[in-house]
Write a protein that holds these residues in place. Sequence first.
Motif, PDB file in Angstrom:
ATOM      1  N   GLU A 109      52.460  -0.637 114.380  1.00 47.71           N
ATOM      2  CA  GLU A 109      51.172  -0.406 115.042  1.00 47.71           C
ATOM      3  C   GLU A 109      51.219   0.913 115.810  1.00 47.71           C
ATOM      4  O   GLU A 109      50.257   1.700 115.765  1.00 47.71           O
ATOM      5  N   GLN A 110      52.316   1.170 116.485  1.00 50.01           N
ATOM      6  CA  GLN A 110      52.455   2.425 117.228  1.00 50.01           C
ATOM      7  C   GLN A 110      52.443   3.611 116.260  1.00 50.01           C
ATOM      8  O   GLN A 110      51.815   4.636 116.520  1.00 50.01           O
ATOM      9  N   GLU A 164      48.967   4.098 115.073  1.00 50.58           N
ATOM     10  CA  GLU A 164      48.183   4.763 116.123  1.00 50.58           C
ATOM     11  C   GLU A 164      48.529   6.253 116.176  1.00 50.58           C
ATOM     12  O   GLU A 164      47.637   7.103 116.291  1.00 50.58           O
ATOM     13  N   ARG A 165      49.813   6.563 116.076  1.00 54.05           N
ATOM     14  CA  ARG A 165      50.254   7.958 116.126  1.00 54.05           C
ATOM     15  C   ARG A 165      49.684   8.727 114.927  1.00 54.05           C
ATOM     16  O   ARG A 165      49.151   9.837 115.073  1.00 54.05           O
ATOM     17  N   ASP A 218      36.503   7.614 116.470  1.00 48.90           N
ATOM     18  CA  ASP A 218      36.848   6.373 117.163  1.00 48.90           C
ATOM     19  C   ASP A 218      35.803   5.322 116.868  1.00 48.90           C
ATOM     20  O   ASP A 218      36.135   4.140 116.699  1.00 48.90           O
TER      21      ASP A 218
END
Length: 178
Positions: free
Chosen positions: A128-129, A132-133, A175
Motif C-alpha cells: 500500500e505504501q 501510494e508512493r 485525487d
Amino acid sequence: MIVLANLGDTAQGIVETFGIDWPMLIAQAINFLIVAIVIWKFAFKNVLSTIKEREKQISDSLKNADRIKLELEETEKQQQQTLQDASLEAKKTISSAQEQAKALIESQKDDARKQAEEIIAKAKVAMEQERERVLLEAREEIASLVVLTATKVLSKDLSEEEKEKFSSRATKELDLVS
C-alpha cells in the motif's frame, strides 16, 4: 538221647577231621572279640558319628536348597513385577512425551501461522505504501506534464507561481479521480 549221642559223635568226627584245637579256637575267639570291641569303640563310633553328621548336613543342605529355591522363585516374581511396572511407566512416559510433542507442534504451527499472517500484513502495508508512493510520483509526473503541455499550448514560459498553481490543480483533479 540217642539222637544227641549221635549228634555228639558227629561233632567229634568233624572236630577230628578238620583238626580243631579248642584252646586255640577259644584264644582266637577272644582275640576277635577284643579286636571287634576296639574297632567298634575307636573306628565304627567315629565313622557312625561322621555318617550321622554328614546325613544332618545333607538334610540341612536340602532344606536350605528348598528355601533358596522358594526365595529364587519369589525374587523372579518380584523381578517380573518390577519389569511390568517399569514397562507401564515407560509406556506412560512415552505417551506423555508424544502428547507434549503434539502440543509443541501445534504451538509451533500456531506461531508459524501468526508469523505468516504478520508477514502478509506487513507486505500489504508495504504494498500500500509502495502504491501510494507510485501514485504520488505519477501525480507529480502528470502535473509536470500538464505544466509542460500548458506551456507549449500557451506558447509561453510560465512563472514559478503559475507552474505551482497548475501542478496543485492537476494533483487535486487526480485525487478526485482516484
